[in-house]
Enzyme design. Structure first.
Site, PDB file in Angstrom:
ATOM      1  N   LYS A  14      34.193  45.706  40.404  1.00  0.00           N
ATOM      2  CA  LYS A  14      34.503  47.147  40.338  1.00  0.00           C
ATOM      3  C   LYS A  14      34.588  47.634  38.887  1.00  0.00           C
ATOM      4  O   LYS A  14      33.996  48.636  38.513  1.00  0.00           O
ATOM      5  CB  LYS A  14      35.836  47.444  41.049  1.00  0.00           C
ATOM      6  CG  LYS A  14      35.925  46.932  42.473  1.00  0.00           C
ATOM      7  CD  LYS A  14      37.293  47.219  43.097  1.00  0.00           C
ATOM      8  CE  LYS A  14      38.460  46.545  42.414  1.00  0.00           C
ATOM      9  NZ  LYS A  14      38.474  45.071  42.477  1.00  0.00           N
ATOM     10  N   ARG A  89      45.325  51.177  46.878  1.00  0.00           N
ATOM     11  CA  ARG A  89      45.409  49.800  47.361  1.00  0.00           C
ATOM     12  C   ARG A  89      46.145  49.735  48.707  1.00  0.00           C
ATOM     13  O   ARG A  89      46.161  48.700  49.359  1.00  0.00           O
ATOM     14  CB  ARG A  89      46.225  48.951  46.370  1.00  0.00           C
ATOM     15  CG  ARG A  89      45.507  48.643  45.074  1.00  0.00           C
ATOM     16  CD  ARG A  89      44.884  47.317  45.199  1.00  0.00           C
ATOM     17  NE  ARG A  89      44.910  46.336  44.171  1.00  0.00           N
ATOM     18  CZ  ARG A  89      44.462  46.387  42.936  1.00  0.00           C
ATOM     19  NH1 ARG A  89      44.072  47.476  42.410  1.00  0.00           N
ATOM     20  NH2 ARG A  89      44.421  45.319  42.184  1.00  0.00           N
ATOM     21  N   ARG A 125      36.319  34.726  34.001  1.00  0.00           N
ATOM     22  CA  ARG A 125      36.285  36.031  33.308  1.00  0.00           C
ATOM     23  C   ARG A 125      36.990  35.933  31.950  1.00  0.00           C
ATOM     24  O   ARG A 125      38.033  35.296  31.810  1.00  0.00           O
ATOM     25  CB  ARG A 125      37.002  37.086  34.158  1.00  0.00           C
ATOM     26  CG  ARG A 125      37.132  38.415  33.404  1.00  0.00           C
ATOM     27  CD  ARG A 125      37.516  39.570  34.280  1.00  0.00           C
ATOM     28  NE  ARG A 125      38.759  39.369  35.002  1.00  0.00           N
ATOM     29  CZ  ARG A 125      39.203  40.205  35.940  1.00  0.00           C
ATOM     30  NH1 ARG A 125      38.508  41.272  36.255  1.00  0.00           N
ATOM     31  NH2 ARG A 125      40.332  39.971  36.557  1.00  0.00           N
ATOM     32  N   ARG A 158      42.735  36.825  31.121  1.00  0.00           N
ATOM     33  CA  ARG A 158      43.876  37.564  31.659  1.00  0.00           C
ATOM     34  C   ARG A 158      44.878  36.577  32.249  1.00  0.00           C
ATOM     35  O   ARG A 158      44.490  35.601  32.872  1.00  0.00           O
ATOM     36  CB  ARG A 158      43.395  38.527  32.766  1.00  0.00           C
ATOM     37  CG  ARG A 158      43.225  39.935  32.270  1.00  0.00           C
ATOM     38  CD  ARG A 158      42.542  40.825  33.254  1.00  0.00           C
ATOM     39  NE  ARG A 158      43.168  40.896  34.572  1.00  0.00           N
ATOM     40  CZ  ARG A 158      42.767  41.700  35.546  1.00  0.00           C
ATOM     41  NH1 ARG A 158      41.738  42.512  35.342  1.00  0.00           N
ATOM     42  NH2 ARG A 158      43.355  41.726  36.713  1.00  0.00           N
ATOM     43  N   ARG A 169      46.262  37.025  44.748  1.00  0.00           N
ATOM     44  CA  ARG A 169      45.712  38.390  44.681  1.00  0.00           C
ATOM     45  C   ARG A 169      44.706  38.632  45.802  1.00  0.00           C
ATOM     46  O   ARG A 169      44.678  39.709  46.393  1.00  0.00           O
ATOM     47  CB  ARG A 169      45.046  38.618  43.311  1.00  0.00           C
ATOM     48  CG  ARG A 169      46.070  38.757  42.196  1.00  0.00           C
ATOM     49  CD  ARG A 169      45.454  38.554  40.825  1.00  0.00           C
ATOM     50  NE  ARG A 169      44.375  39.461  40.533  1.00  0.00           N
ATOM     51  CZ  ARG A 169      43.430  39.218  39.614  1.00  0.00           C
ATOM     52  NH1 ARG A 169      43.443  38.102  38.917  1.00  0.00           N
ATOM     53  NH2 ARG A 169      42.493  40.105  39.398  1.00  0.00           N
TER      54      ARG A 169
HETATM   55  P1  AP5 Z   1      35.291  42.644  37.257  1.00  0.00           P
HETATM   56  O1  AP5 Z   1      34.325  43.777  37.168  1.00  0.00           O
HETATM   57  O2  AP5 Z   1      36.242  42.467  36.139  1.00  0.00           O
HETATM   58  O3  AP5 Z   1      36.003  42.648  38.684  1.00  0.00           O
HETATM   59  P2  AP5 Z   1      37.037  43.670  39.325  1.00  0.00           P
HETATM   60  O4  AP5 Z   1      36.594  43.933  40.713  1.00  0.00           O
HETATM   61  O5  AP5 Z   1      37.253  44.847  38.422  1.00  0.00           O
HETATM   62  O6  AP5 Z   1      38.302  42.710  39.373  1.00  0.00           O
HETATM   63  P3  AP5 Z   1      39.833  42.890  38.883  1.00  0.00           P
HETATM   64  O7  AP5 Z   1      40.405  41.522  38.805  1.00  0.00           O
HETATM   65  O8  AP5 Z   1      39.928  43.689  37.623  1.00  0.00           O
HETATM   66  O9  AP5 Z   1      40.399  43.641  40.064  1.00  0.00           O
HETATM   67  P4  AP5 Z   1      41.836  43.634  40.565  1.00  0.00           P
HETATM   68  O10 AP5 Z   1      41.674  44.667  41.588  1.00  0.00           O
HETATM   69  O11 AP5 Z   1      42.489  42.392  40.965  1.00  0.00           O
HETATM   70  O12 AP5 Z   1      42.668  43.894  39.236  1.00  0.00           O
HETATM   71  P5  AP5 Z   1      43.333  45.193  38.650  1.00  0.00           P
HETATM   72  O13 AP5 Z   1      43.189  45.106  37.192  1.00  0.00           O
HETATM   73  O14 AP5 Z   1      42.893  46.412  39.374  1.00  0.00           O
HETATM   74  O15 AP5 Z   1      34.416  41.294  37.413  1.00  0.00           O
HETATM   75  C1  AP5 Z   1      35.049  40.030  37.543  1.00  0.00           C
HETATM   76  C2  AP5 Z   1      34.226  38.962  36.786  1.00  0.00           C
HETATM   77  O16 AP5 Z   1      32.947  38.835  37.408  1.00  0.00           O
HETATM   78  C3  AP5 Z   1      33.952  39.301  35.321  1.00  0.00           C
HETATM   79  O17 AP5 Z   1      33.993  38.116  34.587  1.00  0.00           O
HETATM   80  C4  AP5 Z   1      32.541  39.898  35.341  1.00  0.00           C
HETATM   81  O18 AP5 Z   1      31.877  39.637  34.116  1.00  0.00           O
HETATM   82  C5  AP5 Z   1      31.882  39.120  36.481  1.00  0.00           C
HETATM   83  N1  AP5 Z   1      30.907  39.923  37.221  1.00  0.00           N
HETATM   84  C6  AP5 Z   1      31.018  41.241  37.573  1.00  0.00           C
HETATM   85  N2  AP5 Z   1      29.935  41.630  38.282  1.00  0.00           N
HETATM   86  C7  AP5 Z   1      29.149  40.520  38.396  1.00  0.00           C
HETATM   87  C8  AP5 Z   1      27.896  40.261  39.039  1.00  0.00           C
HETATM   88  N3  AP5 Z   1      27.242  41.232  39.706  1.00  0.00           N
HETATM   89  N4  AP5 Z   1      27.385  39.017  38.993  1.00  0.00           N
HETATM   90  C9  AP5 Z   1      28.048  38.017  38.323  1.00  0.00           C
HETATM   91  N5  AP5 Z   1      29.232  38.192  37.693  1.00  0.00           N
HETATM   92  C10 AP5 Z   1      29.772  39.426  37.728  1.00  0.00           C
HETATM   93  O19 AP5 Z   1      44.859  44.960  39.096  1.00  0.00           O
HETATM   94  C11 AP5 Z   1      45.648  43.949  38.495  1.00  0.00           C
HETATM   95  C12 AP5 Z   1      47.069  44.013  39.069  1.00  0.00           C
HETATM   96  O20 AP5 Z   1      47.656  45.295  38.795  1.00  0.00           O
HETATM   97  C13 AP5 Z   1      47.186  43.844  40.602  1.00  0.00           C
HETATM   98  O21 AP5 Z   1      47.218  42.484  40.973  1.00  0.00           O
HETATM   99  C14 AP5 Z   1      48.524  44.572  40.873  1.00  0.00           C
HETATM  100  O22 AP5 Z   1      49.605  43.752  40.502  1.00  0.00           O
HETATM  101  C15 AP5 Z   1      48.478  45.732  39.891  1.00  0.00           C
HETATM  102  N6  AP5 Z   1      47.884  46.964  40.471  1.00  0.00           N
HETATM  103  C16 AP5 Z   1      46.763  47.589  40.036  1.00  0.00           C
HETATM  104  N7  AP5 Z   1      46.517  48.684  40.782  1.00  0.00           N
HETATM  105  C17 AP5 Z   1      47.497  48.761  41.722  1.00  0.00           C
HETATM  106  C18 AP5 Z   1      47.771  49.668  42.791  1.00  0.00           C
HETATM  107  N8  AP5 Z   1      46.978  50.714  43.050  1.00  0.00           N
HETATM  108  N9  AP5 Z   1      48.864  49.421  43.559  1.00  0.00           N
HETATM  109  C19 AP5 Z   1      49.689  48.380  43.316  1.00  0.00           C
HETATM  110  N10 AP5 Z   1      49.471  47.479  42.314  1.00  0.00           N
HETATM  111  C20 AP5 Z   1      48.394  47.667  41.508  1.00  0.00           C
END
Ligand code: AP5
Length: 215
Positions: A14, A89, A125, A158, A169
């Site tokens: 994403k 979420r 990552r 991270r 997660r």
């Molecule tokens: P990447 O694009 O970084 O993946 P992502 O889907 O953005 O994953 P996140 O880990 O950032 O999502 P998340 O939802 O857990 O974390 P968030 O920061 O929102 O890609 C991942 C890897 O794959 C990278 O290395 C990339 O290079 C590689 N890649 C990408 N596309 C590729 C492809 N096509 N082919 C090959 N490789 C590829 O949330 C973190 C924490 O914050 C949560 O756990 C929670 O505690 C809190 N939080 C955030 N939002 C909320 C909410 N709304 N409510 C409650 N808690 C929240």
């Protein structure tokens, strides 16, 4: 406002896609994960509240998240096009967005990827400490090891990208996800995207979807 939400498991790509589309198509990228990590780095009240939840891979409580996202929307010009990454979420988060015409979601994109592929993506990552750009040691390596291609910042792992936190997660995501998919499907604005393809192929599909959706 044109509001698009990116739904999908941690690691489904994403953030990678949202950052590219923001740069190329003039969208404002709102990532709640990036906001929370910035608050933790700056040791704000929000950061202190959120840190334990992020370290454990659990969700930050809805009231905190809803307040945060309302503040961000409130600061945007009315004509903005917004990509929401990481929000909603939960169902209360989804419902809050649709309560106001200014934040009502027009399109929900679901990134589909096998859970085992998620673990490999997340544990490999590396993220830029300065601008947040994500890389991958194998799939998307930077030109120079340990250095961000975009801004020259240092690449780090991270703290929630260790295998045990990643598995928590994914489990947390799986508990909430189906209700969100059903909700947007019921509103006839849900589109699936196969996230198991090269980054540029997915980016082109998303760009075409966004242009045809918001004509
Ligand atoms: P990447 O694009 O970084 O993946 P992502 O889907 O953005 O994953 P996140 O880990 O950032 O999502 P998340 O939802 O857990 O974390 P968030 O920061 O929102 O890609 C991942 C890897 O794959 C990278 O290395 C990339 O290079 C590689 N890649 C990408 N596309 C590729 C492809 N096509 N082919 C090959 N490789 C590829 O949330 C973190 C924490 O914050 C949560 O756990 C929670 O505690 C809190 N939080 C955030 N939002 C909320 C909410 N709304 N409510 C409650 N808690 C929240």
């Amino acid at each position: 406002m044109d509001v698009v939400v990116f739904l999908g498991a941690p690691g489904s790509g994403k953030g990678t896609q949202a950052k590219r589309l923001a740069d190329s198509h003039g969208y404002t990228h709102l990532s709640t994960g990036d906001m929370l990590r910035a608050a933790i780095r700056e040791e704000t009240t929000l950061g202190k509240k959120a840190k334990g939840f992020l370290d454990r891979g659990e969700l930050v409580p809805d009231d905190v998240m809803i307040g945060l996202i309302e503040d961000r929307f409130g600061a945007l010009p009315k004509a903005s096009r917004v990509l929401l990454d990481g929000f909603p979420r939960t169902m209360p988060q989804a419902e809050v967005l649709d309560e106001k015409p200014t934040t009502e979601v027009g399109l929900a994109v679901h990134f589909k990827l096998d859970p085992e592929a998620l673990v490999v993506r997340l544990t490999g990552r590396r993220t830029c400490k300065q601008c947040g750009e994500p890389f991958h040691v194998k799939f998307l390596p930077p030109k120079k090891a340990g250095i961000c291609d975009k801004c020259g910042g240092e690449l780090v792992q991270r703290s929630d990208d260790t295998e045990s936190v990643v598995r928590t997660r994914i489990a947390v995501f799986q508990k909430q996800n189906q209700s969100l998919l059903d909700y947007y499907k019921g509103r006839k604005i849900l589109r699936d995207i196969d996230a198991d393809r090269p980054v540029d192929v997915i980016r082109k599909d998303l760009a075409a979807l966004l242009s045809s959706w918001f004509k």
